[in-house]
Design an enzyme around this catalytic site. Sequence first.
Site, mmCIF file in Angstrom:
data_model
loop_
_atom_site.group_PDB
_atom_site.id
_atom_site.type_symbol
_atom_site.label_atom_id
_atom_site.label_comp_id
_atom_site.label_asym_id
_atom_site.label_seq_id
_atom_site.Cartn_x
_atom_site.Cartn_y
_atom_site.Cartn_z
ATOM 1 N N PRO A 51 47.075 44.032 31.640
ATOM 2 C CA PRO A 51 47.203 45.354 32.273
ATOM 3 C C PRO A 51 48.381 45.409 33.248
ATOM 4 C CG PRO A 51 44.908 44.655 32.279
ATOM 5 C CD PRO A 51 45.726 43.471 31.809
ATOM 6 N N GLU A 73 44.540 44.970 37.559
ATOM 7 C CA GLU A 73 45.659 44.031 37.601
ATOM 8 C C GLU A 73 47.001 44.745 37.742
ATOM 9 O OE1 GLU A 73 43.111 43.937 35.527
ATOM 10 O OE2 GLU A 73 42.089 42.093 36.110
ATOM 11 N N GLU A 101 41.471 39.198 42.777
ATOM 12 C CA GLU A 101 40.036 39.432 42.605
ATOM 13 C C GLU A 101 39.246 38.206 43.067
ATOM 14 O OE1 GLU A 101 39.996 40.405 38.426
ATOM 15 O OE2 GLU A 101 41.424 42.031 38.765
ATOM 16 N N ILE A 153 46.011 39.364 32.505
ATOM 17 C CA ILE A 153 47.281 39.752 33.110
ATOM 18 C C ILE A 153 47.919 40.926 32.356
ATOM 19 C CG2 ILE A 153 48.928 38.300 31.825
ATOM 20 C CD1 ILE A 153 50.033 37.447 34.634
ATOM 21 N N HIS A 156 39.224 33.725 27.926
ATOM 22 C CA HIS A 156 39.383 32.793 29.046
ATOM 23 C C HIS A 156 40.159 31.545 28.619
ATOM 24 C CE1 HIS A 156 35.622 35.048 29.881
ATOM 25 N NE2 HIS A 156 36.063 35.053 31.118
HETATM 26 C C1 LIG Z 1 40.811 42.937 32.929
HETATM 27 C C2 LIG Z 1 39.845 41.977 33.522
HETATM 28 N N1 LIG Z 1 40.040 41.532 34.780
HETATM 29 C C3 LIG Z 1 39.203 40.621 35.329
HETATM 30 C C4 LIG Z 1 38.143 40.141 34.626
HETATM 31 C C5 LIG Z 1 37.225 39.080 35.235
HETATM 32 N N2 LIG Z 1 35.921 39.651 35.547
HETATM 33 C C6 LIG Z 1 34.916 39.586 34.663
HETATM 34 S S1 LIG Z 1 33.575 40.408 35.179
HETATM 35 C C7 LIG Z 1 34.300 40.818 36.653
HETATM 36 C C8 LIG Z 1 33.547 41.659 37.644
HETATM 37 C C9 LIG Z 1 33.131 42.969 37.062
HETATM 38 O O1 LIG Z 1 32.344 43.677 37.956
HETATM 39 P P1 LIG Z 1 31.734 45.081 37.575
HETATM 40 O O2 LIG Z 1 32.736 45.908 36.870
HETATM 41 O O3 LIG Z 1 31.138 45.653 38.793
HETATM 42 O O4 LIG Z 1 30.618 44.743 36.493
HETATM 43 P P2 LIG Z 1 29.315 43.839 36.701
HETATM 44 O O5 LIG Z 1 29.715 42.443 36.368
HETATM 45 O O6 LIG Z 1 28.844 44.003 38.077
HETATM 46 O O7 LIG Z 1 28.330 44.338 35.689
HETATM 47 C C10 LIG Z 1 35.593 40.302 36.707
HETATM 48 C C11 LIG Z 1 36.510 40.466 37.839
HETATM 49 C C12 LIG Z 1 37.974 40.633 33.309
HETATM 50 N N3 LIG Z 1 36.964 40.241 32.529
HETATM 51 N N4 LIG Z 1 38.828 41.540 32.785
#
Ligand SMILES: Cc1ncc(C[n+]2csc(CCOP(=O)(O)OP(=O)(O)O)c2C)c(N)n1
Lengths: 409, 337
Positions: B89, B60, B29, B87, B129
């Site tokens: 998932p 994931e 990601e 990790i 985190h």
């Molecule tokens: C399982 C998981 N994987 C990765 C993340 C890290 N992460 C937090 S927000 C995000 C992006 C999310 O984007 P979106 O679903 O489009 O929501 P937005 O932030 O645009 O509202 C990521 C990759 C996480 N919080 N949880």
Amino acid sequence: MKNSLPLSLHIPQPAARPGQEPDFSSVAVPPAGALPRPEIDVEPADIHAFAYGLIRVLDEDGQAVGAWNPRLAPQALREGLRAMMLTRAYDEGMYRVQRQGKISFYVKSTGEEAVAVAQAMALDREDMGFPTYRQQGLLIARGYPLPLMMGQVYSNQGDPLKGRQLPSMYSSKAYGFFSISGNLGTQFSQAVGWAMASAYRGDTRLAAAWIGDGATAEADFHHALTFASVYRAPVVLNIVNNQWAISSFQGIAGGERTTFAARAIGYGLPALRVDGNDFLAVHAATTWAAERARANLGATVIELFTYRAEGHSTSDDPSRYRPASEASRWPFGDPIERLSRHLIALGEWSEDQQADLKAEVEGLVKQTQRQVEALPPLNGPEGSLEPMFTEVYQDMPWHLARQRQEAEG
Amino acid sequence: MAIMNMVQALNSAMDVLLSRDPDVLIFGEDVGYFGGVFRVTEGLQKRHGLTRCFDTPIGEAGIVAMGIGMAAYGLRPIIEIQFADYIYPAYDQIVSEAARLRYRSGGDFTAPITVRTPYGGGIFGGQTHSQSPEALFTHVAGLKTVIPSNPYDAKGLLISAVECDDPVIFLEPKRLYNGPFNGHHDRPVQPWSAHPASQVPDGHYVVPLGQAAIVRPGEAVTVLAYGAMVHVAMAAAQDSEIDAEVIDLRTLIPLDIETITASVRKTGRCVIVHEATRTSGFGAELSALVQEHCFHHLEAPIERVAGWDTPYPHAFEWDYFPGPARVTAALRRAMEG
Ligand SMILES: Cc1ncc(C[n+]2csc(CCOP(=O)(O)OP(=O)(O)O)c2C)c(N)n1
Ligand SMILES: [Mg+2]
């Protein structure tokens, strides 16, 4: 048959990167009022077109047009406007204090306020929301006390969550706001279970869940649609497509050749795709989905088509991966400006009232901020380590009690 | 040779690997154009091309599964999971699939993936985190688990991990990315440039998997640590003025039992330090091994300093993070015991 052509790997790319002109030419902007409003007992298979179209009510002149006009009373519109503006002012305030080093982290919802606010107003106060970190507008629209919200963000003695969660990860059962986890997607499918429990007990409450465009790639999203379809769960499944998931454009989430709403079709669920910056359209689509669920007709998927106008969070700098001016070129404008213009067009609002309201909500945020900032930290001299160890289990097992003793010296 | 922080050293490792082997590719990601939320893959897409370092959907389980499929085909995927906290998932794909593919197919298929992921606390990241999930992987037969504590090792170990034919979980102590943090959070932040391990060769080299490093020789007590806790242990040795021998395990599986055994037989005392929660943590395995291998040499009970058995609490960062004061207290207890 043997393939003689060397294959090649496709990696999706957004229309524009920093230094390039923003390009929304592939985004269709259908006129407001063009789509009919089907009966709520329509067969999902008969409304596939709604998964590819876009429900819009507010036109360029601020008029509400077409079958989806929810015909809300001016007072309700003003309440919606105020909740969106308070949400924006709150976001601005919390962003600023993060930059001043007073809080560790913050997530704004700028440009997407209509999603949470209009949906909160369209749902019943008893319905449970399973939001992401970008639906703070739900709490604001439902009148959750601002000092508590801010206490959570300050992670001090005003924090109802006892300093345990990252700022923005609120929780309030009393206000129909399920505890935010931080792990993407996990709660989308839990909402289905909540809704099924309501149906199992013969209650009248619905569940509503939100997920980002990016997070629809998680398996939880597909579990939610499958289970909701199988059990006709009374749930509204909202996809907030704000075009970005941190630095990844919606094509990386699978939006290059189809819509997110269209995911519903394969599961036999009805889907509505909505202009997410149009307060009235969001309200109307949510009402339709809620009515359908209340009539025991099951779940609806709603794609809220919007734009994340600012960085992902305070840890992010969007100018590193998208043109800085992209937000200002979003073809669907700003939800607050659009609703304000509509109220003015109705003769129910004025520029002066708009300016007064802005000053009022900004003042409220500042005043609350002073009040919350004055509260002592959780772990300072007046604090205790108790909240760190309690509520891990209902009763503290011996090993944790010993660790608490050790920690408290 | 150049001075690098841990982010740059990891970036350099991947740059070298991409240049040497067309079968190496990187995905995860936000790792492509953006270069990752911690900037570890910065510039790699630009330098090596779109298909060599690219963004994935946020899934994931899918990311790791895709990596397993590619690895089984013959590629060497380097997978970034944005935070170790995300990790889970992918746990089924890692545990039931990657870890066992060689075994269950009689060696017919293998899954030489490397899963890089930032872990650990010290950044006010709250419960999603900050976690240290290493024991969830060391418990699984078929996986190797690697944790560097400095830029030199980070590069050499990552190259070894990618070149290794087994699946490797490569946990990066995120609090060390930009400096050798020793837990004294109230003191000025140190940059890597002042640390000898920031001297990193530009080209290819390896730090072999399965070899611990004695980062501070001593006679009085052995400290077993990895990741950020290596620096915390060093600070505690200094603060306590106890002649501790600090061992940086570097690889948890396979474990360098010889180095550990030789040290504990010499000192007769052992303190084990990790950030992860205490119960069923890797420290429990270490404690059992030390007891099995050094029972007749032990002069005091083995001490464990670990994260409390709670979720990682945001406001209580420094009450939770096992800092030098707790390690110092454990060293004293071990000396008295
Ligand atoms: C399982 C998981 N994987 C990765 C993340 C890290 N992460 C937090 S927000 C995000 C992006 C999310 O984007 P979106 O679903 O489009 O929501 P937005 O932030 O645009 O509202 C990521 C990759 C996480 N919080 N949880
Ligand atoms: Mg998004």
